[in-house]
Design an enzyme around this catalytic site. Structure first.
Site, mmCIF file in Angstrom:
data_model
loop_
_atom_site.group_PDB
_atom_site.id
_atom_site.type_symbol
_atom_site.label_atom_id
_atom_site.label_comp_id
_atom_site.label_asym_id
_atom_site.label_seq_id
_atom_site.Cartn_x
_atom_site.Cartn_y
_atom_site.Cartn_z
ATOM 1 N N GLY A 127 0.961 -5.168 0.925
ATOM 2 C CA GLY A 127 -0.399 -5.284 0.011
ATOM 3 C C GLY A 127 0.206 -5.909 -1.121
ATOM 4 N N ALA A 154 0.832 -1.003 -0.022
ATOM 5 C CA ALA A 154 -0.080 -0.087 0.020
ATOM 6 C C ALA A 154 1.157 1.244 0.056
ATOM 7 C CB ALA A 154 -0.948 0.106 1.274
ATOM 8 N N GLU A 197 4.375 -4.844 7.299
ATOM 9 C CA GLU A 197 3.742 -3.803 7.986
ATOM 10 C C GLU A 197 3.946 -3.577 9.546
ATOM 11 O OE1 GLU A 197 2.417 -6.291 6.175
ATOM 12 O OE2 GLU A 197 0.933 -5.281 4.876
ATOM 13 N N GLU A 250 0.089 -9.617 -0.347
ATOM 14 C CA GLU A 250 -1.411 -9.825 -0.139
ATOM 15 C C GLU A 250 -2.133 -9.864 -1.478
ATOM 16 O OE1 GLU A 250 -1.540 -6.554 2.726
ATOM 17 O OE2 GLU A 250 -2.690 -7.961 3.962
HETATM 18 N N1 CAA Z 1 4.600 3.239 -0.434
HETATM 19 C C1 CAA Z 1 4.964 4.409 -1.058
HETATM 20 N N2 CAA Z 1 6.014 4.643 -1.612
HETATM 21 C C2 CAA Z 1 6.947 3.582 -1.772
HETATM 22 C C3 CAA Z 1 6.725 2.480 -1.437
HETATM 23 C C4 CAA Z 1 5.514 2.399 -0.673
HETATM 24 N N3 CAA Z 1 4.794 0.918 -0.131
HETATM 25 N N4 CAA Z 1 7.522 1.697 -1.197
HETATM 26 C C5 CAA Z 1 8.685 2.215 -1.949
HETATM 27 N N5 CAA Z 1 8.014 3.661 -2.167
HETATM 28 C C6 CAA Z 1 8.974 4.607 -2.915
HETATM 29 C C7 CAA Z 1 10.175 4.977 -2.015
HETATM 30 O O1 CAA Z 1 9.487 6.213 -1.053
HETATM 31 C C8 CAA Z 1 10.965 5.574 -3.319
HETATM 32 O O2 CAA Z 1 10.306 7.011 -3.521
HETATM 33 P P1 CAA Z 1 11.344 8.112 -3.902
HETATM 34 O O3 CAA Z 1 12.112 7.550 -5.143
HETATM 35 O O4 CAA Z 1 10.310 9.256 -4.400
HETATM 36 O O5 CAA Z 1 12.269 8.366 -2.761
HETATM 37 C C9 CAA Z 1 10.639 4.778 -4.363
HETATM 38 O O6 CAA Z 1 9.555 3.800 -4.045
HETATM 39 C C10 CAA Z 1 12.040 3.625 -4.604
HETATM 40 O O7 CAA Z 1 11.985 3.020 -3.411
HETATM 41 P P2 CAA Z 1 13.391 2.795 -2.433
HETATM 42 O O8 CAA Z 1 14.361 3.946 -2.471
HETATM 43 O O9 CAA Z 1 12.858 2.606 -1.066
HETATM 44 O O10 CAA Z 1 13.983 1.536 -3.231
HETATM 45 P P3 CAA Z 1 14.873 0.162 -2.656
HETATM 46 O O11 CAA Z 1 15.240 -0.322 -3.690
HETATM 47 O O12 CAA Z 1 15.798 0.791 -1.684
HETATM 48 O O13 CAA Z 1 13.948 -0.358 -1.454
HETATM 49 C C11 CAA Z 1 11.847 -1.440 -0.980
HETATM 50 C C12 CAA Z 1 12.588 -0.960 -2.270
HETATM 51 C C13 CAA Z 1 12.693 -2.534 -0.418
HETATM 52 C C14 CAA Z 1 10.515 -2.043 -1.829
HETATM 53 C C15 CAA Z 1 11.439 -0.326 -0.065
HETATM 54 O O14 CAA Z 1 10.894 0.698 -0.794
HETATM 55 C C16 CAA Z 1 10.349 -0.487 1.169
HETATM 56 O O15 CAA Z 1 10.678 -1.275 2.037
HETATM 57 N N6 CAA Z 1 9.274 -0.214 0.949
HETATM 58 C C17 CAA Z 1 8.176 -0.316 1.619
HETATM 59 C C18 CAA Z 1 7.502 -1.738 1.914
HETATM 60 C C19 CAA Z 1 6.499 -1.615 2.836
HETATM 61 O O16 CAA Z 1 6.634 -1.086 4.088
HETATM 62 N N7 CAA Z 1 5.280 -2.297 2.249
HETATM 63 C C20 CAA Z 1 4.159 -2.364 3.172
HETATM 64 C C21 CAA Z 1 3.284 -1.092 3.039
HETATM 65 S S1 CAA Z 1 1.973 -1.081 4.009
HETATM 66 C C22 CAA Z 1 0.748 -2.257 3.540
HETATM 67 O O17 CAA Z 1 0.854 -2.701 2.436
HETATM 68 C C23 CAA Z 1 -0.518 -2.313 4.491
HETATM 69 C C24 CAA Z 1 -1.437 -3.404 3.545
HETATM 70 O O18 CAA Z 1 -1.515 -4.575 4.163
HETATM 71 C C25 CAA Z 1 -2.275 -3.162 2.414
#
Ligand code: CAA
Length: 262
Positions: free
Chosen positions: A113, A68, A136, A116
């Site tokens: 998500g 998400a 999460e 999921e």
């Molecule tokens: N939401 C919004 N933006 C996100 C995102 C997310 N889930 N995941 C990555 N991005 C964005 C980053 O903020 C970044 O944006 P900018 O370039 O504008 O700074 C861009 O995508 C690239 O990300 P990274 O620089 O972090 O890239 P990376 O290769 O170093 O890492 C990653 C990739 C491991 C996927 C890391 O981005 C990450 O851990 N993301 C979050 C994952 C997460 O926590 N997901 C769970 C979300 S909550 C949820 O999903 C609830 C549910 O049950 C529905």
């Protein structure tokens, strides 16, 4: 087959009966409220199109989906999320209820998500360097798009709790070992492998496949007696279909496995 802003629905060029629901929201296919709505609409479209016999969920060559949209979610308070969380779950449930075989083609990350969403498919093909998980907890929340329910049903409660409590990333080889994914292949082969898997069902008996999916998915949530009753009704119902007539006539006339279903 039509486009939304962040989700494309297209036929695979070589297998027109295979529809591809393709996420396209760079960089990470973060699933904001709009994407969730588009996923629900895409699911309804492929579910209702008789020309579609099987479906592939795909996020492109680099990433399936990183979850998400955290930046959007960070703005939510309880009152807001009490409403939005239902739309989120409904969107993914629409995918899980597509009454046709659905294969997730997972490259790169399938987190939160994203994981999921992949859980809503019947099968998952992953890149051998894919990373899946439910991070999460690291955000101070829990999975909200089915992760606490569909993940334990797939891999068992203890493994699911380990993944959810720690928020750790699950590498593709572990995912394969615990049944979180069903096949791992090099990244370049993920999409063609998923399409080939979907195409295997595209010439199958659509109504029997639908009945099989319905019986397994509804039965798994029920006690054995209810599940058997669901199976019995689906089984008997197929005797009102051309699939059954074609399949059995073909067996009697030509032997096993020769039926050409329409
Ligand atoms: N939401 C919004 N933006 C996100 C995102 C997310 N889930 N995941 C990555 N991005 C964005 C980053 O903020 C970044 O944006 P900018 O370039 O504008 O700074 C861009 O995508 C690239 O990300 P990274 O620089 O972090 O890239 P990376 O290769 O170093 O890492 C990653 C990739 C491991 C996927 C890391 O981005 C990450 O851990 N993301 C979050 C994952 C997460 O926590 N997901 C769970 C979300 S909550 C949820 O999903 C609830 C549910 O049950 C529905």
């Amino acid at each position: 087959m039509g486009e939304f802003e962040f989700v494309r629905v297209e036929s695979d060029p070589e297998n027109p009966a295979v529809a591809v629901i393709r996420l396209d929201r760079p960089k990470m296919n973060a699933l904001n409220a709009q994407v969730q709505g588009e996923i629900a609409a895409a699911a309804a479209r492929v579910a209702g199109d008789d020309a579609v016999r099987a479906v592939v969920l795909y996020g492109g060559e680099r990433v399936f989906a990183a979850g998400a949209d955290v930046k959007e979610m960070a703005e939510s308070d309880y009152a807001d999320m009490a409403t939005r969380s239902r739309a989120l779950q409904d969107s993914f449930t629409a995918v899980a209820r597509i009454p046709k075989p659905v294969i997730a083609a997972v490259t790169g990350y399938a987190l939160g998500g994203g994981c999921e969403l992949a859980l809503c498919a019947d099968f998952r093909v992953a890149a051998d360097d894919a990373k899946l998980g439910q991070p999460e907890i690291l955000l101070g929340i829990i999975p909200g798009a089915g992760g606490t329910q569909r993940l334990p049903r797939l891999v068992g409660p203890a493994r699911a709790k380990d993944i959810i409590y720690t928020g750790r990333m699950v590498e593709a080889d572990e995912a394969l070992r615990i049944g979180l994914v069903d096949d791992t292949v090099p990244t370049a082969d993920v999409y063609p492998t998923a399409v080939a898997m979907a195409a295997r069902y595209a010439n199958g008996p659509a109504l029997a496949l639908r009945a099989a999916k319905e019986a397994v998915d509804s039965g798994i949530d029920a006690d054995l007696g209810t599940g058997l009753e669901i199976e019995r009704l689906q089984f008997a119902g197929l005797f009102a279909t051309e699939d059954q007539q074609t399949g059995m006539r073909s067996f009697i006339e030509h032997g096993p496995g020769q039926a050409q279903f329409t």
